[in-house]
Design an enzyme around this catalytic site. Structure first.
Site, PDB file in Angstrom:
ATOM      1  CG  HIS A  67      -2.067  -0.935   1.144  1.00 50.88           C
ATOM      2  ND1 HIS A  67      -1.910  -2.304   1.198  1.00 50.88           N
ATOM      3  CD2 HIS A  67      -3.393  -0.708   0.955  1.00 50.88           C
ATOM      4  CE1 HIS A  67      -3.105  -2.879   1.083  1.00 50.88           C
ATOM      5  NE2 HIS A  67      -4.021  -1.944   0.922  1.00 50.88           N
ATOM      6  CB  SER A  84      -4.425   4.334  -4.395  1.00 52.47           C
ATOM      7  OG  SER A  84      -4.227   3.292  -3.495  1.00 52.47           O
ATOM      8  CD  GLU A  87      -9.610   3.219  -2.530  1.00 52.50           C
ATOM      9  OE1 GLU A  87     -10.252   2.253  -2.953  1.00 52.50           O
ATOM     10  OE2 GLU A  87      -8.438   3.140  -2.099  1.00 52.50           O
ATOM     11  CG  PHE A 119      -2.024   4.994   8.928  1.00 44.76           C
ATOM     12  CD1 PHE A 119      -2.508   4.397  10.092  1.00 44.76           C
ATOM     13  CD2 PHE A 119      -2.802   5.943   8.290  1.00 44.76           C
ATOM     14  CE1 PHE A 119      -3.762   4.743  10.597  1.00 44.76           C
ATOM     15  CE2 PHE A 119      -4.058   6.296   8.787  1.00 44.76           C
ATOM     16  CZ  PHE A 119      -4.543   5.702   9.940  1.00 44.76           C
ATOM     17  CB  ILE A 121      -7.080   4.322   7.348  1.00 40.05           C
ATOM     18  CG1 ILE A 121      -8.439   4.541   8.033  1.00 40.05           C
ATOM     19  CG2 ILE A 121      -6.700   5.536   6.502  1.00 40.05           C
ATOM     20  CD1 ILE A 121      -8.396   5.629   9.119  1.00 40.05           C
ATOM     21  CB  ALA A 123      -8.992   6.921   2.072  1.00 44.02           C
TER      22      ALA A 123
END
Lengths: 174, 174
Positions: A67, A84, A87, A119, A121, A123
């Site tokens: 990621h 990505s 997002e 990290f 998450i 999004a």
């Protein structure tokens, strides 16, 4: 796209369509193709989750390491995957002011130093304030707890990507 | 690049360098980063092999499904990865005559129909005659035998890609 259409896809077409539901891990959708026929979208989702859970811990860490950082160098250089990019844009990562950018960079760097993965998450389910708050909070987690938490976020991202792909077809019957 | 340099790489740099030693499966090198420090190149190789062996059968099939056909549409459309392109060229896949192309297509298609994954062979260790012969022979294998055989080929490809990456540096001490 209805479930019969999904079930009739060759592995090549399946990986072409679903290869990035887990970021940069086409191996996962390619593996899950073995589990056809699926009864519906939630069955594909469950098979992906089960596959992820079956991986050794290093494999789960490997997924996370595929990621990109939030508001990181891939966003800056335009090298994010399409998913990505959408997002991160939607969560306001392209509209951070300079103070927020430097806070995000600092926290991302601390997080990676502590855990050895970035990290992650979902999004789409958060705005920039929530992302910064959770990044800061999760930074204090124990390693084991945080790995589980991050993998849960991978599954949420995967679910939304799956639904987005299949339900964007107005003829869907899933 | 000596082993100390490899061991000092961040996961981001490690995946950048080694992300495609298993075709389109950066998850694998990203996972193996967890096993640092490595004692040498053969230790990285052994860790990758061990990770692959630890995957459920569907995961091993997934790895194979991330591979392109030999002399297939990715070669034709110029969408092979850099590594695959070099390997297929070296094995003469770009210099097949029309009879060989049609034989290769037919056998690849039969193979995929039978096994649900593409024919994978370490192209660098074979020429076009050997590839066609082995494709034809392996087509008659039992499914379980052939999965094992194909995964062995993935490991050979991985070894050569690893050595190529690390030993192309004349300063290497591995």
């Amino acid at each position: 796209m209805d479930i019969n259409t999904v079930n009739s896809l060759s592995y090549e077409d399946f990986v072409q369509v679903f290869g990035n539901v887990v970021e940069k891990c086409p191996l996962i959708s390619a593996a899950v193709w073995s589990r056809r026929p699926f009864t519906g979208l939630s069955d594909i989702e469950a098979n992906i989750a089960e596959f992820i859970d079956s991986l050794p811990r290093s494999g789960q860490e490997g997924i996370l390491r595929c990621h990109p950082d939030l508001a990181g160098k891939d966003l800056q250089s335009g090298t994010l995957t399409r998913e990505s990019n959408e997002e991160q844009s939607q969560a306001g990562m392209t509209a951070l002011d300079s103070v927020e950018i430097s806070r995000m960079r600092h926290l991302n760097s601390e997080y990676k130093k502590r855990f050895g993965f970035p990290f992650v998450i979902c999004a789409r389910m958060n705005d920039k304030e929530a992302i910064l708050r959770q990044l800061s909070e999760r930074l204090t987690n124990e390693r084991e707890t945080e790995l589980e938490r991050a993998i849960d976020e991978v599954k949420k991202i995967c679910r939304l990507r799956l639904y987005n792909l299949v339900l964007s077809d107005t003829q869907n019957k899933l």
